[in-house]
Design a protein around this motif. Structure first.
Motif, PDB file in Angstrom:
ATOM      1  N   THR A 132       0.931  -1.175   0.015  1.00  0.00           N
ATOM      2  CA  THR A 132       0.092   0.086  -0.131  1.00  0.00           C
ATOM      3  C   THR A 132       0.902   1.259  -0.104  1.00  0.00           C
ATOM      4  N   LEU A 133       1.916   1.256   1.056  1.00  0.00           N
ATOM      5  CA  LEU A 133       2.914   2.355   0.918  1.00  0.00           C
ATOM      6  C   LEU A 133       3.481   2.559  -0.355  1.00  0.00           C
ATOM      7  N   SER A 134       3.971   1.607  -1.067  1.00  0.00           N
ATOM      8  CA  SER A 134       4.699   1.790  -2.299  1.00  0.00           C
ATOM      9  C   SER A 134       3.716   2.522  -3.272  1.00  0.00           C
ATOM     10  N   HIS A 135       2.537   1.968  -3.562  1.00  0.00           N
ATOM     11  CA  HIS A 135       1.788   2.666  -4.485  1.00  0.00           C
ATOM     12  C   HIS A 135       1.530   4.189  -4.289  1.00  0.00           C
ATOM     13  N   ARG A 136       1.348   4.507  -2.781  1.00  0.00           N
ATOM     14  CA  ARG A 136       1.339   5.825  -2.600  1.00  0.00           C
ATOM     15  C   ARG A 136       2.548   6.718  -3.076  1.00  0.00           C
ATOM     16  N   ALA A 137       3.559   6.328  -2.609  1.00  0.00           N
ATOM     17  CA  ALA A 137       4.773   6.849  -2.943  1.00  0.00           C
ATOM     18  C   ALA A 137       4.844   6.896  -4.612  1.00  0.00           C
TER      19      ALA A 137
ATOM     20  N   SER B 268      -4.895   3.617  -2.707  1.00  0.00           N
ATOM     21  CA  SER B 268      -3.830   2.475  -2.645  1.00  0.00           C
ATOM     22  C   SER B 268      -4.207   1.363  -1.837  1.00  0.00           C
ATOM     23  N   VAL B 269      -5.306   1.224  -1.308  1.00  0.00           N
ATOM     24  CA  VAL B 269      -5.860   0.294  -0.206  1.00  0.00           C
ATOM     25  C   VAL B 269      -6.095  -1.001  -1.255  1.00  0.00           C
ATOM     26  N   PRO B 270      -6.500  -1.047  -2.526  1.00  0.00           N
ATOM     27  CA  PRO B 270      -6.675  -2.118  -3.232  1.00  0.00           C
ATOM     28  C   PRO B 270      -5.317  -2.722  -3.551  1.00  0.00           C
TER      29      PRO B 270
END
Length: 512
Positions: free
Chosen positions: A161-166, A324-326
């Motif tokens: 999740t964190l990687s997608h947001r970044a 980003s949750v999915p």
């Protein structure tokens, strides 16, 4: 007055003389040509490549032809009427450009390096194995296995999740915001992974310390991988990898094992912190806290309120957290499926010798080739989009590219699975059912990543999460034989994701 109007010429014809065509000599240019033909010849390549008369009208206007000039020179009312006639007169022709750059071309070496980096931390378990000695748990697994798996799974979900947001911030061109996201999210992921490991009772004391180090490494590796520092991370893992290879042939003392693990962990964390905007992040956090206690949403400057629509909320722009949750759900589903592929029979009450660790290692190592083949599919589908002349032709080309890329990935995965089974001491044989399950699970992973790369992460996450929940329920309730259950669940998930790929990616608009 009733006589003929023509004068009678004595002995001559009463009809007037009809003018004959003039004979042209060598120096006579002859009759003038049609100006419309000359215009069509001059603008032929542009007219042939047009898909609508309005494109030709734009070309005429850019060429300086006004409506008055068109009426005088070509006898048409305006540029649109002239464009329609030129469009009908010149046949369509769409020449391919001489050199088309491939935006999806990536280095195979870089992708293979990422696959090695994904699998290399597994050597830490080899180096730390003597420190995890203790009685086996109730499932017959080595001491501390469930503790480490719980921490790794939770940390994996959070960091996906964190990687997608970044990456979303990087896609917007805001590297500073991506750094702040990683600075705030990586420590939280490490805390969650450690808490998940501590919640599993019965492990040896060192397993909890090992799980805490594992959680810290996952956070540091996420930072370095997102920011494109793969080689730096590889250098940080070098001491641990060298010690693990040494441990296969000798028996290093415990202080040396612990020292090598700590060196690699501290190196990864230090390098990750160096990449993060630590000072700026702290200052930004202080400013945000002060801003919360300042003016309200409607008290900002008039200019700021005018630049935003009336229906928009007053707040910082950027990617939404819900988007980003999915990706975390997808990571949870695939992580559980890989876990069941390795430990499914043991979790169902089977012997500890049934642990299929080479399957998990093969899936991890195959992520490097999988990433490269995802880019090859995007490149091939883009070439098919340029070459196809109908939607059906594009769909067939897309299916051909999909089949080739998926077959290549499954071949690499099978090769890794066979090699791992032969090299892993005491590993169960790769029977037909195990091999089929491994390949189907690989198809699930690759097609899920393919949908994710096209932005269709929600259906991919739903399928993988449903498959993981179904297999979990079957194992908890003791229904069916574990190997058969894994095969059926993987086949159903692969069929569902394959259908979604054909439906969603068969449209040309999905490849823009």
């Amino acid at each position: 007055m009733s006589g003929s109007l023509w004068l009678r010429v004595p002995g001559g014809d009463t009809l007037p003389a009809i003018p004959r065509p003039r004979r042209t000599g060598p120096g006579d240019p002859g009759p003038a040509g049609d100006p419309l033909d000359e215009l069509a010849e001059r603008l032929g390549p542009f007219i042939a490549a047009a898909v609508h008369p309005d494109e030709i009208a734009a070309i005429l206007e850019s060429d300086g032809l006004t409506d008055e000039h068109i009426r005088l020179a070509y006898g048409r009312h305006d540029s649109f009427g002239l464009a329609e006639e030129l469009y009908a007169r010149v046949p369509r022709s769409f020449p391919e450009p001489e050199h088309v750059p491939d935006p999806w071309k990536v280095s195979l070496t870089a992708c293979l390096l990422r696959g090695v980096i994904f699998a290399l931390p597994g050597l830490a378990y080899v180096l730390g194995a003597p420190l995890l000695e203790g009685p086996k748990d109730r499932l017959g697994l080595p001491a501390g296995t469930l503790t480490l798996l719980a921490g790794a799974l939770i940390g994996w979900v959070w960091d996906q999740t964190l990687s997608h947001r970044a990456y979303s911030w990087l896609g917007l061109g805001d590297r500073a915001a991506a750094g702040r996201t990683l600075l705030a999210g990586a420590p939280v992921g490490a805390l969650l992974g450690t808490a998940a490991a501590l919640s599993v009772p019965g492990g040896p004391p060192f397993s909890y310390a090992f799980a805490a180090g594992q959680a810290l490494y996952v956070g540091a590796a996420t930072v370095l991988l997102v920011l494109g520092r793969e080689r730096v991370l590889l250098a940080a893992l070098a001491p641990m990898a060298a010690g693990s290879l040494l441990a296969l042939f000798t028996d290093p003392p415990l202080p040396v094992r612990v020292g090598l693990l700590l060196v690699s962990l501290l190196a990864a964390c230090t390098l990750a912190v160096r990449e993060l905007p630590l000072a700026r992040g702290v200052r930004a956090g202080v400013r945000r806290i002060r801003g919360w206690s300042g003016h309200g949403p409607g008290e900002g400057p008039v200019r700021w309120r005018m630049l935003r629509g009336a229906e928009e909320e007053y707040g910082p722009r950027g990617p939404r957290i819900g988007d980003s949750v999915p990706y975390g759900v997808f990571g949870l589903g695939t992580g559980l499926l890989v876990l069941y592929a390795a430990l499914g029979e043991v979790l169902a009450g089977g012997p500890a010798e049934a642990v299929a660790a080479p399957s998990a290692v093969a899936l991890t190592l195959s992520m490097g080739p999988a990433e490269w083949l995802l880019h090859r599919f995007r490149s091939g589908s883009l070439a098919g989009l340029r070459a196809a002349r109908s939607t059906r032709q594009f769909w067939l080309r897309m299916l051909g590219t999909l089949g080739r890329c998926l077959a290549a990935y499954l071949a690499v995965l099978l090769l890794l699975g066979v090699a791992g089974t032969l090299l892993w001491p005491g590993a169960p044989g790769l029977t037909g059912v195990r091999a089929a399950t491994l390949l189907l699970l690989g198809a699930v992973m690759w097609t899920g990543l393919l949908l994710q790369s096209f932005g269709a992460v929600r259906p991919a996450a739903a399928v993988c999460a449903t498959a993981a929940v179904a297999q979990s329920l079957v194992l908890l309730l003791g229904l069916g034989q574990p190997r058969l259950v894994q095969l059926v669940v993987a086949a159903a998930a692969a069929a569902a994701l394959g259908t979604l790929v054909c439906l969603l990616l068969g449209r040309a608009t999905a490849h823009r």
